[in-house]
Motif scaffolding. Structure first.
Motif, short mmCIF file in Angstrom:
data_model
loop_
_atom_site.label_atom_id
_atom_site.label_comp_id
_atom_site.label_asym_id
_atom_site.label_seq_id
_atom_site.Cartn_x
_atom_site.Cartn_y
_atom_site.Cartn_z
N GLY A 71 39.32 5.78 68.14
CA GLY A 71 38.11 5.15 68.66
C GLY A 71 37.05 6.18 69.01
N ASP A 75 34.35 5.47 66.15
CA ASP A 75 33.65 4.23 66.49
C ASP A 75 32.15 4.30 66.21
OD1 ASP A 75 35.64 2.48 67.17
OD2 ASP A 75 35.15 2.37 69.30
N ARG A 174 37.70 -2.12 64.20
CA ARG A 174 36.42 -1.47 64.51
C ARG A 174 35.31 -2.49 64.75
NH1 ARG A 174 32.79 -1.09 60.08
NH2 ARG A 174 33.74 -1.65 58.06
N VAL A 178 35.04 -6.02 73.00
CA VAL A 178 36.04 -5.74 74.02
C VAL A 178 36.93 -6.95 74.28
CG1 VAL A 178 36.35 -5.26 76.48
CG2 VAL A 178 34.76 -3.88 75.13
N ARG A 230 37.21 2.10 74.57
CA ARG A 230 36.02 1.25 74.57
C ARG A 230 35.52 0.97 76.00
NH1 ARG A 230 36.63 -2.01 69.64
NH2 ARG A 230 36.72 -0.44 67.99
#
Length: 379
Positions: A71, A75, A174, A178, A230
């Motif tokens: 991530g 990301d 991806r 959330v 995240r």
């Protein structure tokens, strides 16, 4: 006289600074799981005779780290990077050592001086096993390999799961916000806990007979690691440091095997607590931690050697297994050989990193860069 430049953390291919303590903890987990394999093979992994009976949970910790790091590293690169480019980068990062592990496994199977006739298998079966190993795929069982799904290099089963996780990330994860990611993580946690409480442990996924357990062990840690990345800015900034967190991992892996009480498998409950709660907590604490020059150096060395050590040590453990099996030596001699083997695997991993992994990755990465694996930014 000019001062030496201060030691800086490693960086990703995109120039992002590594989380130095998390790098170091990956090394700690690798060191502990190698010790577990070397000691465990002498007692055929009988739980009550293991010095680190929970150390195979290092795999679940690796998956959590992977979710967090993937991530962090990728990301914000979508739009400049294609799915093909991402997968190419992950193959370059992981596969050179998969190939080396396969070669080592083949050599250890065919020329092991202590195996006797216990590894007499049809040559076609060995060739097929080697081809599968080169691709990190499971293969038919081979004699004297304890039912491993990847019989030439047992730890490679986790690399197959890593590739599955990377593919899932590139195609689906991806894109998730959330809340959908949280829902998936909660579902995976439920399945994970149910598995541990039913089996009494997470000791599954590594063999052909329990291969179903591999994606179960992968799903929650990887999703949790990605989710924690995240939401990292919403979490408390608590620091503990590399050495204290390494001690936490050691104590967690060294805890005794717990019994079943009134139908509740306490060992499974303990391991579920480690995977579902402790490891994510370590990620949260480790991402904000730092240290002085010595700590940074330890973390850099441990982080760099962790993957080569993990993926190359087991073919040597097979040879050690065959040396121990027929006529066990004295406890002192066995311990001495085990210590020497442990040190040898460290040296070999360092050599593999410098002489095999890094040169191959640099060449492959240069080809990717020349080929243009990213898409141009939108105007």
């Amino acid at each position: 006289m000019s001062r030496a430049e201060p030691l800086a953390p490693d960086a990703t291919s995109d120039g992002k600074t590594h989380f130095e303590v998390l790098d170091g903890l990956r090394g700690t987990a690798a060191l502990l799981v190698v010790a577990f394999h070397i000691q465990g093979i002498t007692v055929l992994f009988e739980a009550n005779r293991l010095l680190l009976p929970h150390a195979y949970l290092a795999v679940d910790f690796f998956f959590a780290l992977s979710g967090f790091v993937v991530g962090y590293a990728y990301d914000d690169r979508w739009g400049r990077m294609t799915v093909r480019g991402f997968l190419a980068r992950r193959l370059v990062r992981l596969h050179p050592l998969v190939v080396l592990g396969a070669v080592l496994g083949l050599v250890s199977y065919c020329v092991d001086p202590f195996a006797g006739d216990r590894q007499n298998a049809p040559w076609l079966l060995i060739v097929l096993g080697f081809v599968a190993a080169l691709l990190a795929l499971p293969s038919a069982p081979l004699p004297n390999r304890l039912g491993d799904s990847h019989p030439l290099n047992a730890p490679a089963w986790t690399l197959l799961q890593e590739y599955i996780a990377n593919l899932a990330y590139a195609l689906v994860l991806r894109r998730l916000g959330v809340w959908p990611l949280l829902a998936l993580t909660a579902l995976a946690a439920t399945v994970s806990a149910a598995t541990a409480l039913t089996l009494g442990s997470y000791d599954t996924g590594w063999g052909l007979s329990n291969f179903w357990g591999a994606p179960v062990r992968l799903a929650y840690p990887f999703l949790a690691g990605l989710l924690l990345y995240r939401v990292r800015h919403r979490l408390p900034r608590i620091r503990l440091g590399f050495l204290p967190l390494s001690l936490v991992l050691l104590l967690a892996f060294a805890a005794p095997v717990l019994p079943e009480v009134h139908g509740v498998k306490l060992n499974g409950l303990y391991q579920a607590a480690c995977v579902l709660l402790l490891f994510p907590t370590i990620l949260v604490l480790g991402q904000h931690s730092s240290g002085g020059a010595l700590t940074l150096r330890l973390c850099k060395v441990a982080g760099r050697i962790s993957y080569p050590l993990y993926i190359t040590h087991y073919p040597f453990v097979y040879v050690y297994m065959n040396w121990v099996a027929p006529a066990p030596a004295s406890p002192a001699a066995t311990a001495a050989v085990a210590i020497l083997l442990y040190l040898f695997t460290l040296l070999f991993a360092a050599a593999a990193l410098q002489l095999w992994d890094m040169p191959i990755r640099q060449r492959l990465q240069a080809r990717i860069s020349r080929g243009g694996s990213t898409v141009p930014p939108r105007r």
